[in-house]
Design a protein around this motif. Structure first.
Motif, short mmCIF file in Angstrom:
data_model
loop_
_atom_site.label_atom_id
_atom_site.label_comp_id
_atom_site.label_asym_id
_atom_site.label_seq_id
_atom_site.Cartn_x
_atom_site.Cartn_y
_atom_site.Cartn_z
N ARG A 151 1.00 -1.30 0.07
CA ARG A 151 -0.04 0.05 -0.03
C ARG A 151 0.69 1.34 0.14
NH1 ARG A 151 -3.11 -2.95 4.08
NH2 ARG A 151 -1.96 -1.77 5.68
N VAL A 152 2.10 1.32 -0.35
CA VAL A 152 2.91 2.51 -0.26
C VAL A 152 2.76 2.99 -1.61
CG1 VAL A 152 5.46 3.03 -0.27
CG2 VAL A 152 4.55 1.40 1.41
N PRO A 153 2.19 4.08 -1.54
CA PRO A 153 1.86 4.71 -2.82
C PRO A 153 2.95 5.37 -3.67
CG PRO A 153 1.35 6.26 -1.22
CD PRO A 153 1.96 4.95 -0.38
N ASP A 154 2.91 5.19 -4.94
CA ASP A 154 4.11 5.84 -5.66
C ASP A 154 4.34 7.15 -5.45
OD1 ASP A 154 4.10 3.42 -7.29
OD2 ASP A 154 3.12 4.08 -9.03
N LEU A 155 3.21 7.82 -5.03
CA LEU A 155 3.55 9.24 -4.53
C LEU A 155 4.67 9.40 -3.55
CD1 LEU A 155 -0.06 10.82 -4.77
CD2 LEU A 155 1.95 11.31 -6.31
N ALA A 156 4.75 8.39 -2.58
CA ALA A 156 5.83 8.24 -1.69
C ALA A 156 7.14 8.54 -2.20
CB ALA A 156 5.79 7.30 -0.81
N TYR A 157 7.27 7.67 -3.35
CA TYR A 157 8.67 7.47 -4.06
C TYR A 157 8.83 8.85 -4.85
CZ TYR A 157 8.41 2.94 -2.42
OH TYR A 157 8.11 1.92 -1.70
N ASP A 158 7.93 9.59 -5.15
CA ASP A 158 8.12 10.83 -5.98
C ASP A 158 8.41 11.94 -4.99
OD1 ASP A 158 7.64 12.52 -8.33
OD2 ASP A 158 6.21 13.52 -6.92
N LEU A 159 7.95 11.78 -3.74
CA LEU A 159 8.47 12.77 -2.82
C LEU A 159 9.84 12.45 -2.39
CD1 LEU A 159 8.00 15.00 -0.84
CD2 LEU A 159 7.03 13.29 0.60
N LEU A 160 10.27 11.28 -2.21
CA LEU A 160 11.51 10.83 -1.82
C LEU A 160 12.36 11.24 -2.87
CD1 LEU A 160 13.52 9.21 -0.01
CD2 LEU A 160 13.04 7.12 -1.37
N ALA A 177 7.01 20.63 0.07
CA ALA A 177 6.97 19.08 0.38
C ALA A 177 5.63 18.72 1.12
CB ALA A 177 8.06 18.56 1.29
N LEU A 178 5.20 19.71 1.94
CA LEU A 178 3.98 19.65 2.69
C LEU A 178 2.50 19.76 1.85
CD1 LEU A 178 4.75 21.52 6.06
CD2 LEU A 178 4.55 19.39 5.60
N LYS A 179 2.77 20.38 0.60
CA LYS A 179 1.80 20.41 -0.39
C LYS A 179 1.75 19.55 -1.34
CE LYS A 179 1.22 25.38 0.41
NZ LYS A 179 1.59 26.76 -0.35
N HIS A 180 2.93 18.20 -1.26
CA HIS A 180 3.09 17.34 -2.08
C HIS A 180 1.72 16.40 -2.07
CE1 HIS A 180 4.50 13.91 -3.94
NE2 HIS A 180 5.36 14.39 -4.62
N PRO A 181 1.26 15.72 -3.23
CA PRO A 181 0.09 15.11 -3.31
C PRO A 181 0.35 13.88 -2.31
CG PRO A 181 0.62 15.52 -5.47
CD PRO A 181 1.75 16.26 -4.94
N PHE A 183 0.68 13.94 0.64
CA PHE A 183 0.24 14.27 1.86
C PHE A 183 -1.47 14.75 1.96
CE2 PHE A 183 4.70 15.41 2.92
CZ PHE A 183 4.79 14.37 3.86
N GLU A 184 -2.15 14.36 0.45
CA GLU A 184 -3.53 14.82 0.62
C GLU A 184 -4.17 13.72 1.38
OE1 GLU A 184 -4.93 14.60 -3.40
OE2 GLU A 184 -3.54 16.70 -3.98
N ASN A 185 -5.38 14.30 1.88
CA ASN A 185 -6.10 13.47 2.54
C ASN A 185 -5.49 12.89 3.95
OD1 ASN A 185 -8.32 13.78 0.65
ND2 ASN A 185 -7.23 12.15 -0.61
N MET A 186 -4.31 13.71 4.44
CA MET A 186 -3.83 13.16 5.71
C MET A 186 -4.28 13.94 6.91
SD MET A 186 -0.13 11.64 5.24
CE MET A 186 0.19 10.24 3.91
#
Length: 186
Positions: A151-160, A177-181, A183-186
Motif C-alpha cells: 500500500r506504499v503509494p507511488d507518490l511516496a517515492y516521487d516525494l522521496l 513538500a507539505l503540499k505534495h500530493p 500528503f493529501e487526505n492526511m
C-alpha cells in the motif's frame, strides 16, 4: 533549509527501505560513492558543477529507481513476483576523481584522484542475504512479513526523489513538500 530537506529524505529513505542507517560511510569519499550509487553519476557530476567542483567517474552509474531499490532492500516486490534467490552482481571498483580534502580534511591538502571500491557487494549475494545477513545494517523488515508494504503509494517515492535531489537549489522546499500530493487526505 535545503540540507534539512536532504536529511528528511534520508530518514524517509530509511523508512521506505527498512534500513537504518541507510548510508554508512567512514569518510567523505565513501559517502559520495554511496550517494552516487543511488542518484547516479550524471546527477552527482551535475550537482558538483553547480558548486564549481569537478567530479569524474570511471564508469557511468545509472540513477536507481527508488521504489525498486526500497522494495528489494526490505524484501518485498509489490509490483511483480520476486525471485528469492535473485543475485546481486558484484560492482567493480569505481575511480572517482575530484577536488576532495586530503586525509587530514584540510582544504589546502587536495587529492586529485582517489579510488573507491564498493564495500557493500564485494561478492554475489541473494536478496535474502542482503537483507537479513548484512551486519552493517539494522533491518526492521522481515522478508516473510509484507503486510502493508503493497500500500506504499507511488507518490511516496516521487516525494522521496524530490527530497534527495542533489542540487539544493532545485531540491523541494519544506513548504512545497507539505503540499505534495503524498500528503493529501492526511
Amino acid at each position: 533549509a535545503a540540507i534539512d530537506m536532504w536529511s528528511a529524505g534520508v530518514v524517509f529513505l530509511s523508512l521506505l527501505s527498512a534500513r537504518y542507517p541507510f548510508f554508512k560511510a567512514s569518510d567523505d569519499l565513501t559517502a559520495l560513492a554511496q550517494i552516487m550509487a543511488i542518484r547516479g553519476s550524471k546527477e552527482t557530476i551535475q550537482a558538483a558543477k553547480s558548486f564549481g567542483k569537478a567530479v569524474s567517474c570511471s564508469k557511468e552509474c545509472p540513477k536507481l529507481d527508488l521504489k525498486t531499490l526500497c522494495e528489494r532492500l526490505r524484501g518485498t516486490d509489490c509490483s511483480s513476483k520476486r525471485i528469492s534467490n535473485q543475485k546481486i552482481e558484484p560492482k567493480e571498483g569505481l575511480r572517482i576523481a575530484g577536488n576532495v580534502p586530503g586525509p587530514t580534511g584540510k582544504d589546502d591538502e587536495k587529492t586529485d584522484s582517489l579510488i573507491y571500491k564498493e564495500e557493500f557487494h564485494s561478492q554475489p549475494r541473494t536478496v535474502k542475504q542482503d537483507i537479513q545477513g548484512d551486519s552493517d545494517f539494522k533491518s526492521t523488515a522481515r522478508s516473510s512479513d509484507t503486510k502493508g508494504w503493497n500500500r506504499v503509494p507511488d507518490l511516496a517515492y516521487d516525494l522521496l526523489d524530490k527530497l534527495l535531489d542533489l542540487n539544493p537549489a532545485t531540491r523541494i522546499t519544506a513548504e512545497k513538500a507539505l503540499k505534495h500530493p503524498f500528503f493529501e487526505n492526511m
